[in-house]
Design an enzyme around this catalytic site. Structure first.
Site, PDB file in Angstrom:
ATOM      1  N   GLY A   9       0.824  -1.213   0.000  1.00  0.00           N
ATOM      2  CA  GLY A   9       0.000   0.000   0.000  1.00  0.00           C
ATOM      3  C   GLY A   9       0.854   1.257   0.000  1.00  0.00           C
ATOM      4  N   LEU A  13       0.504   7.807   3.067  1.00  0.00           N
ATOM      5  CA  LEU A  13       1.320   7.536   4.250  1.00  0.00           C
ATOM      6  C   LEU A  13       2.302   6.393   4.002  1.00  0.00           C
ATOM      7  CD1 LEU A  13      -1.162   8.112   7.190  1.00  0.00           C
ATOM      8  CD2 LEU A  13       0.559   9.634   6.247  1.00  0.00           C
ATOM      9  N   LYS A 179      -6.706   9.229  17.996  1.00  0.00           N
ATOM     10  CA  LYS A 179      -6.621   9.478  16.545  1.00  0.00           C
ATOM     11  C   LYS A 179      -7.956   9.158  15.861  1.00  0.00           C
ATOM     12  CE  LYS A 179      -4.601   9.216  12.318  1.00  0.00           C
ATOM     13  NZ  LYS A 179      -4.743  10.376  11.503  1.00  0.00           N
TER      14      LYS A 179
END
Ligand code: KPL
Length: 291
Positions: A9, A13, A179
């Site tokens: 991925g 990020l 978060k």
């Protein structure tokens, strides 16, 4: 031979993390690209807020053994991306899960001896083709996913100087909830209203909607954790300001017609509230609206 990291991925990020791992001197390759041949090399051009630019070229590896795996897919894509990779994991492999949502590894047949490290980042970035535009480099936390408060692995010490504001944390559950609660406010609102994160601070109607979502999240999380700080709105507005120009990951997915992480963020909150019979009408409504 230097330690090799596989990246699953290489989105916003995942690419930021890959670039930091590369600067730290690790050998990087990607496994399972979403577009193009999975074993073709992947190019990323990163542009940082101070104008610095960095180019990365990571070879693809779809067959070799894996000792260190960075999982940075969207939560909803995790099972599909990870299951084919599991047979390649070496004994006692390390898996770092860098995602917004919670629950993406639940029920997957992970080897019992692997070390799962949870990572969360408040950095903001968006992607156009191979270019990652980094809007804000904010703190990132890593820590063991299980109950045990283990010390950081050796690679963490080598990585830390190359990843701005990277911290090791022993209580990752608290960090993850902090978060998740802000993502449950910023992400669906910016997706639904197609606005940058900063609009939550500037638009009174959006701010009022943010306050309702934050209040419901606080009511739930305070039931689950007696020491919960009950300050989700303040933290959400602070992060929205710190990433004001950014397109949230959910807005980017929603705009592109891709599935969003809503079921692993607001949906996760609803799943925790259900056994407590705690109504969360604002979250239920926004989940329905995004579906
Ligand atoms: O986590 C994010 C996201 O977009 O998913 C923030 C930090 C809110 C940055 O946009």
């Amino acid at each position: 031979m230097s330690l090799r990291w596989h990246i699953l991925g290489a989105g916003n990020l995942g690419s930021l993390a890959g670039a930091a791992l590369q600067r730290a001197g690790f050998d990087i390759c990607h496994t399972g690209a979403r577009h193009g041949a999975a074993d073709a090399s992947l190019h990323r051009h990163l542009i940082y807020p101070d104008g610095r630019q960095e180019s990365c070229q990571w070879p693809g590896d779809t067959t070799g053994p894996i000792t260190h795996l960075l999982i940075a897919t969207k939560a909803q894509d995790t099972a599909t991306a990870l299951l084919p990779v599991l047979p390649r994991l070496r004994a006692a492999a390390t898996l770092v899960r860098l995602q917004n949502g919670l629950g993406s590894l639940d029920g997957l047949p992970l080897p019992a001896d692997c070390r799962i490290i949870e990572a969360i980042s408040n950095s903001g970035a968006w992607r156009a083709g191979d270019t990652i535009n980094v809007v804000a480099e904010n703190p990132t936390w890593m820590g063991d996913g299980g109950a045990a408060a283990l010390t950081p692995p050796d690679w963490f010490d080598a990585l830390q100087p190359h990843w701005p504001a990277l911290h090791w944390h022993v209580d990752m559950r608290r960090q993850q909830w902090l978060k998740l609660s802000v993502n449950a406010v910023i992400n669906p609102l910016t997706a639904l209203h197609d606005c940058p994160n900063g609009a939550l601070c500037d638009d009174p109607a959006l701010r009022a909607h943010a306050a309702r979502l934050a209040d419901e999240a606080d009511q739930l999380l305070a039931r689950l954790d007696p020491d919960w700080p009950n300050d989700t709105l303040v933290r959400a507005l602070h992060l929205a300001r710190a990433t004001a120009q950014n397109t949230s990951s959910m807005r980017a997915d929603y705009r592109a017609g891709r599935p969003t992480e809503i079921d692993y963020i607001n949906g996760w909150l609803l799943r925790q509230a259900a056994p407590l019979a705690l109504p969360m009408p604002a979250h239920a409504a926004i989940v329905a609206a995004l579906h």
